[in-house]
Design an enzyme around this catalytic site. Structure first.
Site, short mmCIF file in Angstrom:
data_model
loop_
_atom_site.label_atom_id
_atom_site.label_comp_id
_atom_site.label_asym_id
_atom_site.label_seq_id
_atom_site.Cartn_x
_atom_site.Cartn_y
_atom_site.Cartn_z
N SER A 29 0.82 -1.21 0.00
CA SER A 29 0.00 0.00 0.00
C SER A 29 0.85 1.26 0.00
O SER A 29 1.72 1.44 0.86
CB SER A 29 -0.91 0.02 1.23
OG SER A 29 -1.85 -1.02 1.18
N HIS A 60 -3.36 0.36 -4.67
CA HIS A 60 -2.89 -0.81 -5.40
C HIS A 60 -3.35 -0.70 -6.85
O HIS A 60 -4.54 -0.80 -7.15
CB HIS A 60 -3.43 -2.10 -4.77
CG HIS A 60 -2.87 -2.38 -3.41
ND1 HIS A 60 -1.93 -3.36 -3.18
CD2 HIS A 60 -3.12 -1.81 -2.20
CE1 HIS A 60 -1.63 -3.38 -1.89
NE2 HIS A 60 -2.33 -2.45 -1.28
N HIS A 82 -5.43 -9.59 -1.33
CA HIS A 82 -5.50 -9.84 0.11
C HIS A 82 -6.54 -10.90 0.43
O HIS A 82 -7.53 -11.06 -0.29
CB HIS A 82 -5.84 -8.55 0.87
CG HIS A 82 -4.87 -7.44 0.65
ND1 HIS A 82 -4.93 -6.59 -0.43
CD2 HIS A 82 -3.79 -7.01 1.38
CE1 HIS A 82 -3.96 -5.70 -0.37
NE2 HIS A 82 -3.26 -5.94 0.72
N TYR A 84 -8.53 -10.70 2.94
CA TYR A 84 -9.77 -10.03 3.36
C TYR A 84 -10.63 -9.57 2.20
O TYR A 84 -11.80 -9.21 2.39
CB TYR A 84 -9.47 -8.85 4.30
CG TYR A 84 -8.68 -7.71 3.71
CD1 TYR A 84 -9.23 -6.83 2.79
CD2 TYR A 84 -7.36 -7.50 4.09
CE1 TYR A 84 -8.50 -5.78 2.25
CE2 TYR A 84 -6.61 -6.45 3.56
CZ TYR A 84 -7.20 -5.60 2.65
OH TYR A 84 -6.48 -4.57 2.11
N GLU A 85 -10.08 -9.57 0.98
CA GLU A 85 -10.88 -9.22 -0.18
C GLU A 85 -11.77 -10.38 -0.64
O GLU A 85 -12.54 -10.22 -1.59
CB GLU A 85 -9.97 -8.78 -1.33
CG GLU A 85 -9.23 -7.48 -1.08
CD GLU A 85 -8.25 -7.15 -2.19
OE1 GLU A 85 -8.65 -6.44 -3.13
OE2 GLU A 85 -7.10 -7.62 -2.12
N ALA A 112 2.93 -2.29 3.91
CA ALA A 112 2.69 -1.27 4.93
C ALA A 112 2.21 -1.99 6.19
O ALA A 112 1.34 -2.86 6.11
CB ALA A 112 1.63 -0.28 4.45
N MET A 210 -1.70 -7.28 7.02
CA MET A 210 -2.76 -8.12 6.48
C MET A 210 -2.35 -8.80 5.17
O MET A 210 -3.20 -9.11 4.34
CB MET A 210 -4.02 -7.27 6.25
CG MET A 210 -4.48 -6.49 7.47
SD MET A 210 -5.82 -5.35 7.07
CE MET A 210 -5.90 -4.37 8.59
N SER A 211 -1.05 -9.00 4.98
CA SER A 211 -0.57 -9.56 3.71
C SER A 211 0.74 -10.29 3.93
O SER A 211 1.09 -10.65 5.05
CB SER A 211 -0.38 -8.44 2.68
OG SER A 211 0.69 -7.58 3.07
N ASN A 234 2.15 3.31 10.71
CA ASN A 234 1.40 3.80 11.87
C ASN A 234 1.79 2.94 13.07
O ASN A 234 2.29 1.83 12.91
CB ASN A 234 -0.11 3.71 11.63
CG ASN A 234 -0.56 2.28 11.29
OD1 ASN A 234 -0.49 1.86 10.13
ND2 ASN A 234 -1.00 1.54 12.29
N HIS A 246 -6.79 4.25 6.94
CA HIS A 246 -5.96 3.93 5.77
C HIS A 246 -5.31 5.17 5.18
O HIS A 246 -4.24 5.09 4.57
CB HIS A 246 -6.82 3.22 4.71
CG HIS A 246 -6.02 2.60 3.61
ND1 HIS A 246 -5.11 1.58 3.81
CD2 HIS A 246 -5.98 2.86 2.28
CE1 HIS A 246 -4.56 1.24 2.66
NE2 HIS A 246 -5.06 2.00 1.71
#
Length: 271
Positions: A29, A60, A82, A84-85, A112, A210-211, A234, A246
């Site tokens: 990201s 992306h 991802h 979560y997608e 990220a 998350m990746s 962050n 985000h």
């Protein structure tokens, strides 16, 4: 992963270019701008490639970029997929196998991530020395195809010590203060709770995202050398008294892009 599925995707790409990339790079990201520096580039949209999913996340671009970078033939994923997608873990491995079949030997994976280690600050770059798969799923579940890799791949050195040493030397030469740590993957898409972050710290995680983990598992399965780099965009939930969003991820990614580009450029040059 079915071998024929990979071959169909690879044949489509080979019908467009005969470049044989030796280095693959996955851009997380807000880190996609490095693809703009590729010379003699060929862009292939994921949506045009048979069997490929489509990236839906802001930041992306959703395409392969193939060409020359720092004197080497590379293939870049400008945007990733991802869990979560709604993608299966198996499908997340497909781009890695495609790169392997195209000729890739070394893979640089970036992301990220949220800083769990309280010694980190937003904008830090972290070399991933190991990871924790907290998704409780694995892209290798199902029938194994020996043409791709072993049924039981070794993960004791999932991140190449040789490539980590190169990255350290490059960062020293560039006067970039780079951290090292353990990356832990959660499913997302919601950010973690403060209690979950405390748990991750106890488990030994320095950064959370998350990746990355499915891609690294697949890369080890097909015997690629892997380098992982997290951009700490962050501090994770509960460390600072502020909500997470985000937009902050994208903002910090943009601020560190110059150092990130220099680092990747010189690492590729040394591989």
């Amino acid at each position: 992963m079915d071998n024929n599925t990979i071959i169909k995707s690879v044949e489509y790409i080979r019908g467009i270019t005969d470049i044989v990339p030796k280095i693959g790079i996955i851009l997380g990201s807000g880190l996609g701008e490095i693809a703009e520096d590729i010379e003699n580039k060929i862009i292939i949209k994921y949506s045009d490639i048979p069997n490929m999913p489509i990236s839906t996340v802001k930041g992306h671009a959703g395409q392969f970029v193939i060409g020359e970078f720092s004197g080497k033939n590379v293939i870049i994923m400008q945007g990733r997929f991802h869990y979560y997608e709604g993608n299966s873990m198996e499908l997340l491995a497909l781009p890695i196998y495609i790169m392997k079949y195209l000729g890739v030997e070394n893979l640089i994976v970036t992301n990220a991530a949220g800083g769990v280690n309280t010694n980190f600050v937003p904008g830090d770059l972290m070399l991933i020395k190991d990871h924790i798969n907290f998704v409780f799923n694995n892209p290798l579940i199902g029938k194994n195809h020996e043409k791709i890799g072993s049924r039981f791949p070794d993960m004791s050195c999932a991140y190449s010590e040789k490539l980590i040493d190169i990255a350290k030397e490059v960062s020293n030469n560039l006067n970039i203060n780079i951290k090292e740590g353990v990356y832990l993957m959660m499913t997302g898409p919601c950010y973690e709770t403060p209690a979950e972050i405390r748990m991750i710290r106890i488990l030994g995680g320095d950064a959370v995202g998350m990746s990355t983990v499915p891609e690294v598992i697949a890369a080890n399965h097909c015997n690629l050398e892997v380098l992982g780099i997290s951009c700490i965009t962050n501090m994770a939930a509960g460390i600072l008294n502020k909500p997470l969003d985000h937009a902050e991820v994208m903002e910090i990614s943009y601020k560190v892009k110059d150092n990130f580009k220099k680092l990747i450029n010189d690492i590729v040059g040394e591989i």
